[in-house]
Motif scaffolding. Structure first.
Motif, short mmCIF file in Angstrom:
data_model
loop_
_atom_site.label_atom_id
_atom_site.label_comp_id
_atom_site.label_asym_id
_atom_site.label_seq_id
_atom_site.Cartn_x
_atom_site.Cartn_y
_atom_site.Cartn_z
N HIS A 1 38.90 73.27 28.55
CA HIS A 1 37.44 73.21 28.53
C HIS A 1 36.92 72.83 27.14
O HIS A 1 35.92 72.11 27.02
CB HIS A 1 36.86 74.55 28.97
CG HIS A 1 37.11 74.86 30.40
ND1 HIS A 1 37.19 76.15 30.89
CD2 HIS A 1 37.31 74.06 31.48
CE1 HIS A 1 37.42 76.12 32.19
NE2 HIS A 1 37.51 74.86 32.57
N CYS B 1 37.19 69.12 26.75
CA CYS B 1 36.22 68.38 27.54
C CYS B 1 34.78 68.58 27.06
O CYS B 1 33.96 67.66 27.17
CB CYS B 1 36.31 68.80 29.01
SG CYS B 1 37.84 68.27 29.82
N ARG B 2 34.47 69.78 26.53
CA ARG B 2 33.07 70.09 26.22
C ARG B 2 32.91 70.60 24.79
O ARG B 2 32.67 69.83 23.87
CB ARG B 2 32.52 71.07 27.25
CG ARG B 2 32.54 70.49 28.67
CD ARG B 2 31.93 71.41 29.69
NE ARG B 2 32.04 70.89 31.04
CZ ARG B 2 31.21 70.03 31.59
NH1 ARG B 2 30.19 69.56 30.90
NH2 ARG B 2 31.36 69.61 32.84
N GLN C 1 31.34 63.68 27.28
CA GLN C 1 32.01 64.73 28.04
C GLN C 1 32.57 64.17 29.35
O GLN C 1 33.68 64.54 29.76
CB GLN C 1 31.07 65.89 28.28
CG GLN C 1 30.75 66.67 27.01
CD GLN C 1 29.79 67.82 27.23
OE1 GLN C 1 29.23 68.01 28.31
NE2 GLN C 1 29.58 68.61 26.18
#
Length: 201
Positions: free
Chosen positions: A160, A163-164, A22
């Motif tokens: 998001h 990224c995660r 991440q």
């Protein structure tokens, strides 16, 4: 007891690997986003729409809308340039897992049907934001503001997710904007929703 220790160690290793991946993805996205002011303009627009909506004075409303329209144009131009920059990211680094949870370094091992390309996703968002900024559909101001807010929230959700994970992106959307993923997806332009669902599902 040995099983508990093994489980604890496995969880610790999983957490470390997840954190590393991440961090790498956050750094990659941050590096491409760095030259642009997309996040501040997103906040400026969403807050500005609310000010415009609650402003009683007609002249003041017109002034606010003029500022918002200019910010929309700037944001659309910057996000289009960002999407073009991100398109140069190598394919393996641009893959996003369709799994709802983060599975560290799983992309190379997952079948293609469980992955999608973030480069195509950001290109999709760029087209949607640009079309609304130019108001190609001829929407009234109120509907345009509502739809642009949804498009921006969905774009933020995509960042998001890259990224995660999807679940964490949806949780952050709900926590920050009090809007669910399903609500936002229902509020974007029909063309966005069609192309988005074809890509991520």
């Amino acid at each position: 007891m040995d099983i508990l220790i093994a489980l604890a160690l496995a969880f610790a290793v999983f957490a470390v690997l997840r954190g590393r991946e991440q961090a790498h993805r956050i750094a990659l996205l941050g590096r491409v986003l760095g030259p642009y002011r997309i996040e501040p303009m997103l906040e400026s627009l969403t807050e500005g729409y609310l000010r415009w909506l609650h402003e009683a004075d007609a002249e003041r409303r017109a002034q606010i809308w003029g500022t918002l329209a200019a910010t929309e144009q700037t944001l659309a131009a910057q996000f289009s340039r960002f999407a073009a920059d991100f398109a140069r990211v190598p394919a393996p680094q641009a893959q996003i897992s369709k799994l709802p949870f983060a599975l560290p370094y799983a992309q190379p091992l997952l079948p293609g049907r469980w992955l999608f390309d973030a480069r195509r996703l950001f290109e999709l968002h760029a087209r949607a934001i640009d079309a609304l900024a130019r108001n190609t559909a001829g929407l009234p101001h109120k509907e345009r503001a509502y739809r642009m807010t949804a498009e921006l929230y969905l774009m933020q959700h995509s960042c998001h997710w890259f990224c995660r994970s999807k679940n964490l992106a949806s949780a952050r959307l709900l926590a920050r904007h009090r809007s669910s993923y399903a609500q936002v997806l229902a509020a974007v332009a029909p063309e966005t929703r069609r192309d988005y669902e074809a890509l991520v599902r």
